[in-house]
Design a protein around this motif. Sequence first.
Motif, PDB file in Angstrom:
ATOM      1  N   SER A   1       2.482   1.710  -3.325  1.00 10.68           N
ATOM      2  CA  SER A   1       1.542   2.240  -4.333  1.00 10.68           C
ATOM      3  C   SER A   1       1.315   3.741  -4.124  1.00 10.68           C
ATOM      4  O   SER A   1       1.229   4.524  -5.090  1.00 10.68           O
ATOM      5  N   GLN A   2       1.267   4.143  -2.824  1.00  9.34           N
ATOM      6  CA  GLN A   2       1.112   5.580  -2.507  1.00  9.34           C
ATOM      7  C   GLN A   2       2.341   6.364  -2.972  1.00  9.34           C
ATOM      8  O   GLN A   2       2.231   7.452  -3.536  1.00  9.34           O
ATOM      9  N   GLN A   3       3.527   5.752  -2.699  1.00 11.17           N
ATOM     10  CA  GLN A   3       4.794   6.388  -3.091  1.00 11.17           C
ATOM     11  C   GLN A   3       4.851   6.563  -4.622  1.00 11.17           C
ATOM     12  O   GLN A   3       5.257   7.619  -5.124  1.00 11.17           O
TER      13      GLN A   3
ATOM     14  N   LEU B   1       0.243   6.105   7.225  1.00  9.57           N
ATOM     15  CA  LEU B   1       0.371   4.667   6.951  1.00  9.57           C
ATOM     16  C   LEU B   1       1.652   4.098   7.563  1.00  9.57           C
ATOM     17  O   LEU B   1       1.661   2.983   8.108  1.00  9.57           O
TER      18      LEU B   1
ATOM     19  N   LYS C   1       2.274   6.817  -6.589  1.00 10.94           N
ATOM     20  CA  LYS C   1       1.328   7.915  -6.920  1.00 10.94           C
ATOM     21  C   LYS C   1       2.017   9.259  -6.767  1.00 10.94           C
ATOM     22  O   LYS C   1       1.886  10.141  -7.628  1.00 10.94           O
ATOM     23  N   ILE C   2       2.763   9.410  -5.626  1.00 12.37           N
ATOM     24  CA  ILE C   2       3.448  10.687  -5.354  1.00 12.37           C
ATOM     25  C   ILE C   2       4.438  11.002  -6.489  1.00 12.37           C
ATOM     26  O   ILE C   2       4.487  12.124  -7.005  1.00 12.37           O
TER      27      ILE C   2
ATOM     28  N   GLN D   1      -0.668  11.117   4.074  1.00 18.18           N
ATOM     29  CA  GLN D   1      -1.256   9.752   4.087  1.00 18.18           C
ATOM     30  C   GLN D   1      -0.164   8.698   4.262  1.00 18.18           C
ATOM     31  O   GLN D   1      -0.323   7.752   5.034  1.00 18.18           O
ATOM     32  N   VAL D   2       0.920   8.902   3.531  1.00 19.26           N
ATOM     33  CA  VAL D   2       2.057   7.969   3.635  1.00 19.26           C
ATOM     34  C   VAL D   2       2.594   7.946   5.072  1.00 19.26           C
ATOM     35  O   VAL D   2       2.877   6.891   5.634  1.00 19.26           O
TER      36      VAL D   2
ATOM     37  N   GLU E   1       0.842  -1.201   0.000  1.00 13.95           N
ATOM     38  CA  GLU E   1       0.000   0.000   0.000  1.00 13.95           C
ATOM     39  C   GLU E   1       0.876   1.250   0.000  1.00 13.95           C
ATOM     40  O   GLU E   1       0.636   2.202  -0.771  1.00 13.95           O
ATOM     41  N   ILE E   2       1.917   1.225   0.851  1.00 18.02           N
ATOM     42  CA  ILE E   2       2.847   2.366   0.941  1.00 18.02           C
ATOM     43  C   ILE E   2       3.549   2.568  -0.403  1.00 18.02           C
ATOM     44  O   ILE E   2       3.674   3.695  -0.902  1.00 18.02           O
TER      45      ILE E   2
ATOM     46  N   SER F   1      -1.014  13.435  -0.057  1.00 18.97           N
ATOM     47  CA  SER F   1      -0.538  12.049  -0.209  1.00 18.97           C
ATOM     48  C   SER F   1       0.594  11.750   0.757  1.00 18.97           C
ATOM     49  O   SER F   1       0.679  10.659   1.337  1.00 18.97           O
ATOM     50  N   LYS F   2       1.484  12.772   0.946  1.00 20.75           N
ATOM     51  CA  LYS F   2       2.620  12.595   1.854  1.00 20.75           C
ATOM     52  C   LYS F   2       2.130  12.321   3.277  1.00 20.75           C
ATOM     53  O   LYS F   2       2.635  11.417   3.971  1.00 20.75           O
TER      54      LYS F   2
END
Length: 238
Positions: A136-138, A165, A140-141, A161-162, A133-134, A158-159
């Motif tokens: 995938s977020q990274q 998380l 995205k960023i 959120q990361v 998940e992390i 997003s940051k």
Amino acid sequence: GSDGGENNVNEPTQVSVEVQHLQDDVEHEVKRIEEDELENEASLREQLERQRMKYEKIIQTIRSELVMIRKRNEETQVSLREAFDKSKEELRVQTVKVSQLEEEMEIKTQQEELKLAQLIKQHHEEIQNKEKEIESQQTKIDELTLANLRKDEEMKESKSQVDQLTKDLEALKKTREEENEEQLELIQSKDEQMINAKKQFEILSAELHSQLSHKENDLKLIREQFDLKEKDITPKFQ
């Protein structure tokens, strides 16, 4: 001459009568002596018979006593044997119980170990999912940064959120580690219980073995006493 002739006839008759009386007296005396002898003999026989019966009674009493002693000894031996067998059976039952307890402990320990392994696997999967998940977020960023630097606010969001998380992941790791430690402690306490049960069984076994040896000694003493009594009584019958 005729008178004299009569006298001659009468005199021998008189003599023969006296002789007859004497013979009767002698026969009577002989008969009386014989009867006395018979009476004496009968009296002696009676005395002998009484003596014989008296001794027979004594012998009978001694025999009865000997039978009673033997019977009592047999009963004592039987009761000691029963007590000995009972103790042996108790020991066997205790041994079976301890074996069952050991088996149960073994099964429980295996079950706990299996649970722990499943739990660790589950935690590992959860952590992997969070890491994905992390990632995938990274990603995205990175995409947002490359696509448009103007979308700064979105990137900040997003940051955060990361960050959240990451915090969650750290907290999850810590929680799972604590749970794993608890499970390990539980298994260790089960092992200690099993060791204590084994110790109790060893103490119980030692006590029962000691009781058995005491009972065997009692049995031996009673046998020896009976042998002495029998040796003492046997010569009286010979």
